[in-house]
Write a protein that holds these residues in place. Structure first.
Motif, PDB file in Angstrom:
ATOM      1  N   GLU A 245       0.823  -1.211   0.000  1.00 12.71           N
ATOM      2  CA  GLU A 245       0.000   0.000   0.000  1.00 12.71           C
ATOM      3  C   GLU A 245       0.858   1.263   0.000  1.00 12.71           C
ATOM      4  O   GLU A 245       0.537   2.258  -0.654  1.00 12.71           O
ATOM      5  CB  GLU A 245      -0.943  -0.003   1.208  1.00 12.71           C
ATOM      6  CG  GLU A 245      -2.141  -0.902   1.050  1.00 12.71           C
ATOM      7  CD  GLU A 245      -3.075  -0.435  -0.051  1.00 12.71           C
ATOM      8  OE1 GLU A 245      -3.495   0.734  -0.024  1.00 12.71           O
ATOM      9  OE2 GLU A 245      -3.379  -1.234  -0.948  1.00 12.71           O
TER      10      GLU A 245
ATOM     11  N   TYR B  74      -5.666  10.048  -7.438  1.00  9.30           N
ATOM     12  CA  TYR B  74      -6.486  10.532  -6.335  1.00  9.30           C
ATOM     13  C   TYR B  74      -7.590  11.463  -6.831  1.00  9.30           C
ATOM     14  O   TYR B  74      -7.401  12.225  -7.783  1.00  9.30           O
ATOM     15  CB  TYR B  74      -5.615  11.270  -5.313  1.00  9.30           C
ATOM     16  CG  TYR B  74      -4.695  10.351  -4.528  1.00  9.30           C
ATOM     17  CD1 TYR B  74      -5.203   9.517  -3.540  1.00  9.30           C
ATOM     18  CD2 TYR B  74      -3.323  10.310  -4.788  1.00  9.30           C
ATOM     19  CE1 TYR B  74      -4.376   8.671  -2.813  1.00  9.30           C
ATOM     20  CE2 TYR B  74      -2.476   9.462  -4.076  1.00  9.30           C
ATOM     21  CZ  TYR B  74      -3.016   8.646  -3.094  1.00  9.30           C
ATOM     22  OH  TYR B  74      -2.196   7.797  -2.385  1.00  9.30           O
TER      23      TYR B  74
ATOM     24  N   ARG C 281     -16.881  10.301  -4.047  1.00  9.30           N
ATOM     25  CA  ARG C 281     -15.464  10.002  -3.983  1.00  9.30           C
ATOM     26  C   ARG C 281     -15.240   8.534  -4.330  1.00  9.30           C
ATOM     27  O   ARG C 281     -16.064   7.677  -4.008  1.00  9.30           O
ATOM     28  CB  ARG C 281     -14.906  10.284  -2.582  1.00  9.30           C
ATOM     29  CG  ARG C 281     -15.141  11.699  -2.094  1.00  9.30           C
ATOM     30  CD  ARG C 281     -14.535  11.896  -0.712  1.00  9.30           C
ATOM     31  NE  ARG C 281     -13.090  11.922  -0.792  1.00  9.30           N
ATOM     32  CZ  ARG C 281     -12.360  13.014  -1.043  1.00  9.30           C
ATOM     33  NH1 ARG C 281     -12.964  14.171  -1.220  1.00  9.30           N
ATOM     34  NH2 ARG C 281     -11.051  12.948  -1.102  1.00  9.30           N
TER      35      ARG C 281
ATOM     36  N   ASP D 285     -12.118   5.402  -4.286  1.00  6.47           N
ATOM     37  CA  ASP D 285     -10.803   5.024  -3.773  1.00  6.47           C
ATOM     38  C   ASP D 285      -9.737   5.285  -4.836  1.00  6.47           C
ATOM     39  O   ASP D 285     -10.023   5.292  -6.041  1.00  6.47           O
ATOM     40  CB  ASP D 285     -10.773   3.538  -3.396  1.00  6.47           C
ATOM     41  CG  ASP D 285     -11.696   3.214  -2.242  1.00  6.47           C
ATOM     42  OD1 ASP D 285     -12.003   4.130  -1.460  1.00  6.47           O
ATOM     43  OD2 ASP D 285     -12.110   2.050  -2.118  1.00  6.47           O
ATOM     44  N   ARG D 286      -8.537   5.446  -4.392  1.00  7.00           N
ATOM     45  CA  ARG D 286      -7.403   5.735  -5.275  1.00  7.00           C
ATOM     46  C   ARG D 286      -7.353   4.792  -6.484  1.00  7.00           C
ATOM     47  O   ARG D 286      -7.157   5.231  -7.621  1.00  7.00           O
ATOM     48  CB  ARG D 286      -6.120   5.610  -4.464  1.00  7.00           C
ATOM     49  CG  ARG D 286      -4.820   5.780  -5.242  1.00  7.00           C
ATOM     50  CD  ARG D 286      -3.658   5.304  -4.382  1.00  7.00           C
ATOM     51  NE  ARG D 286      -3.717   3.859  -4.159  1.00  7.00           N
ATOM     52  CZ  ARG D 286      -3.327   3.272  -3.030  1.00  7.00           C
ATOM     53  NH1 ARG D 286      -2.874   3.998  -2.021  1.00  7.00           N
ATOM     54  NH2 ARG D 286      -3.402   1.953  -2.900  1.00  7.00           N
ATOM     55  N   ASP D 287      -7.530   3.494  -6.259  1.00  5.33           N
ATOM     56  CA  ASP D 287      -7.371   2.526  -7.340  1.00  5.33           C
ATOM     57  C   ASP D 287      -8.684   2.142  -8.007  1.00  5.33           C
ATOM     58  O   ASP D 287      -8.710   1.281  -8.885  1.00  5.33           O
ATOM     59  CB  ASP D 287      -6.676   1.266  -6.812  1.00  5.33           C
ATOM     60  CG  ASP D 287      -5.232   1.544  -6.406  1.00  5.33           C
ATOM     61  OD1 ASP D 287      -4.619   2.455  -6.985  1.00  5.33           O
ATOM     62  OD2 ASP D 287      -4.728   0.863  -5.490  1.00  5.33           O
ATOM     63  N   THR D 288      -9.790   2.763  -7.600  1.00  2.57           N
ATOM     64  CA  THR D 288     -11.078   2.508  -8.242  1.00  2.57           C
ATOM     65  C   THR D 288     -11.272   3.488  -9.385  1.00  2.57           C
ATOM     66  O   THR D 288     -11.075   4.693  -9.217  1.00  2.57           O
ATOM     67  CB  THR D 288     -12.233   2.655  -7.227  1.00  2.57           C
ATOM     68  OG1 THR D 288     -12.021   1.741  -6.150  1.00  2.57           O
ATOM     69  CG2 THR D 288     -13.571   2.370  -7.877  1.00  2.57           C
TER      70      THR D 288
ATOM     71  N   THR E  10     -17.529   3.252   3.520  1.00  2.00           N
ATOM     72  CA  THR E  10     -16.154   3.217   3.021  1.00  2.00           C
ATOM     73  C   THR E  10     -15.712   1.777   2.766  1.00  2.00           C
ATOM     74  O   THR E  10     -15.850   0.921   3.644  1.00  2.00           O
ATOM     75  CB  THR E  10     -15.207   3.882   4.037  1.00  2.00           C
ATOM     76  OG1 THR E  10     -15.662   5.211   4.292  1.00  2.00           O
ATOM     77  CG2 THR E  10     -13.781   3.927   3.502  1.00  2.00           C
ATOM     78  N   HIS E  11     -15.190   1.524   1.570  1.00  2.00           N
ATOM     79  CA  HIS E  11     -14.666   0.209   1.169  1.00  2.00           C
ATOM     80  C   HIS E  11     -15.744  -0.882   1.222  1.00  2.00           C
ATOM     81  O   HIS E  11     -15.425  -2.063   1.359  1.00  2.00           O
ATOM     82  CB  HIS E  11     -13.469  -0.200   2.044  1.00  2.00           C
ATOM     83  CG  HIS E  11     -12.299   0.724   1.935  1.00  2.00           C
ATOM     84  ND1 HIS E  11     -11.145   0.556   2.675  1.00  2.00           N
ATOM     85  CD2 HIS E  11     -12.098   1.835   1.183  1.00  2.00           C
ATOM     86  CE1 HIS E  11     -10.290   1.525   2.384  1.00  2.00           C
ATOM     87  NE2 HIS E  11     -10.847   2.319   1.480  1.00  2.00           N
TER      88      HIS E  11
ATOM     89  N   ARG F 102     -15.474  -3.800  -1.381  1.00  2.00           N
ATOM     90  CA  ARG F 102     -14.230  -4.537  -1.120  1.00  2.00           C
ATOM     91  C   ARG F 102     -14.379  -5.425   0.116  1.00  2.00           C
ATOM     92  O   ARG F 102     -13.958  -6.587   0.125  1.00  2.00           O
ATOM     93  CB  ARG F 102     -13.077  -3.543  -0.952  1.00  2.00           C
ATOM     94  CG  ARG F 102     -12.829  -2.699  -2.209  1.00  2.00           C
ATOM     95  CD  ARG F 102     -11.931  -1.498  -1.934  1.00  2.00           C
ATOM     96  NE  ARG F 102     -10.597  -1.906  -1.501  1.00  2.00           N
ATOM     97  CZ  ARG F 102      -9.662  -1.035  -1.111  1.00  2.00           C
ATOM     98  NH1 ARG F 102      -9.937   0.264  -1.080  1.00  2.00           N
ATOM     99  NH2 ARG F 102      -8.473  -1.467  -0.740  1.00  2.00           N
TER     100      ARG F 102
ATOM    101  N   ASP G  68      -6.521  -6.483  -4.543  1.00  2.00           N
ATOM    102  CA  ASP G  68      -6.903  -5.760  -3.329  1.00  2.00           C
ATOM    103  C   ASP G  68      -6.236  -6.407  -2.115  1.00  2.00           C
ATOM    104  O   ASP G  68      -6.880  -7.075  -1.296  1.00  2.00           O
ATOM    105  CB  ASP G  68      -8.419  -5.762  -3.174  1.00  2.00           C
ATOM    106  CG  ASP G  68      -8.902  -4.789  -2.106  1.00  2.00           C
ATOM    107  OD1 ASP G  68      -8.057  -4.059  -1.547  1.00  2.00           O
ATOM    108  OD2 ASP G  68     -10.115  -4.760  -1.835  1.00  2.00           O
TER     109      ASP G  68
ATOM    110  N   LYS H 178      -5.217  -5.275   0.615  1.00  2.00           N
ATOM    111  CA  LYS H 178      -5.700  -4.841   1.930  1.00  2.00           C
ATOM    112  C   LYS H 178      -6.787  -5.777   2.448  1.00  2.00           C
ATOM    113  O   LYS H 178      -6.907  -5.999   3.656  1.00  2.00           O
ATOM    114  CB  LYS H 178      -6.227  -3.405   1.829  1.00  2.00           C
ATOM    115  CG  LYS H 178      -6.676  -2.817   3.157  1.00  2.00           C
ATOM    116  CD  LYS H 178      -7.062  -1.349   3.022  1.00  2.00           C
ATOM    117  CE  LYS H 178      -5.843  -0.457   2.976  1.00  2.00           C
ATOM    118  NZ  LYS H 178      -6.202   0.978   3.070  1.00  2.00           N
TER     119      LYS H 178
END
Length: 324
Positions: free
Chosen positions: A40, A78, A113, A115-118, A253-254, A257, A270, A272
């Motif tokens: 990460e 981002y 918003r 996520d960074r990688d979405t 959030t998430h 995922r 993923d 995480k």
């Protein structure tokens, strides 16, 4: 007596702390894997470099009017960098030729918003008033969203399923799945477990499948109520490539995922949430999750609108049948 009271005080405090700790709800999903920390960090540094150089192009724009601009956010960038690149895009538009438009850039806000990688649909408003209306629409769940996720795990025995659970931060600050019966209970730090619900449908398994039309979320599918059972990822079970569409009923959030992890089909890349870092000889620099569509009533015209982002290459390839 004073000395006795002082000596008992730490014991009393320790007992109270223990009782408080025992009363905290226990997360049902596992903690972050040790491998995820370094990966990460590396991804965050890479995304910072990529984001600093990022600029939107007209081909990224899915929709625009005088109140909204909707763009297709790429993976590994981002949200703030997408937002900060909008003014230069507006400067280059034909609207700058209109009388009175020079020097009066709109008040830009992120309506949602990612996520960074979405990757996928991201809505940006052009005024405070419109932003406030969309915040209310998202808060009241008046916005219908769909996501596409590429997962690795045993092929599901279901075609459609709804999973309900709790959602919150553990004492280590990580987002975790909690029992549905824990909703409303207090967590370390003072936050509470909130409800989380997602409908999933399978689109393809190992390349066999097709892109279904967006469903109206009929409520005749199998339901899963998360109560007290922990999720179990069996490393001995065969690994299939599963493309799913998710219809989040809440906006945690998430969320997707976490629910994919709980179902035993974590999203590819993923790390995480227990997704594979390497697959078929390739290391992944992000997770494969795409915000496919957003449907809502336009905040100004009140007309129904739907914004769709084209599928990324990994999703298109997952829908092609395997060669015979």
């Amino acid at each position: 007596m004073a000395d006795q009271t002082q000596s008992d005080s730490p014991k009393t405090q320790a007992t109270d702390d223990l009782k408080t700790h025992i009363n905290y709800p226990v997360p049902l999903s596992p903690p972050l894997p040790p491998i995820s920390k370094d990966i990460e960090l590396s991804r965050a540094m890479s995304a910072s470099s990529k984001s600093s150089l990022f600029s939107l192009s007209r081909s990224d724009v899915l929709f625009e009017d005088q109140w909204l601009i909707v763009v297709n956010k790429p993976q590994g960038v981002y949200c703030e960098s997408v937002l900060s690149s909008v003014p230069s895009l507006l400067d280059d538009s034909s609207d700058s030729d209109k009388p009175g438009s020079q020097g009066s850039l709109p008040e830009l806000h992120l309506a949602n918003r990612l996520d960074r990688d979405t990757s996928g649909v991201m809505v940006i408003t052009k005024s405070h008033k419109v932003a406030a209306k969309l915040v209310k629409a998202f808060t009241n769940h008046w916005v219908r969203k769909t996501y596409i996720a590429f997962c690795i795990g045993p092929a599901p025995k279901w075609e459609k399923i709804t999973i309900k659970s709790g959602h919150g931060r553990s004492k280590f600050g990580a987002w975790r799945v909690y029992a549905a019966s824990d909703v409303g209970r207090t967590l370390p730090g003072g936050s509470v477990v909130r409800d989380m619900e997602t409908l999933f449908e399978v689109l393809s398994v190992n390349g066999q499948g097709h892109l279904k039309e967006l469903s109206e979320q009929e409520r005749n599918e199998e339901k899963v109520i998360v109560i007290e059972e922990k999720s179990q990822l069996d490393s001995n079970v065969g690994k299939d490539e599963i493309l799913v569409r998710a219809y989040p009923q809440s906006g945690r959030t998430h969320q997707i995922r976490l629910h994919c992890q709980y179902l035993g089909i974590p999203i590819k890349g993923d790390v995480k949430y227990e997704g594979v870092f390497e697959w078929k000889g390739r290391a992944y620099d992000g997770h494969e999750l795409h915000a496919e569509s957003l449907s809502l009533k336009h905040p100004v015209t009140d007309l129904p609108v739907e914004f769709r982002a084209p599928l990324p290459l990994w999703a298109s390839q997952a829908l092609q049948p395997l060669p015979h």
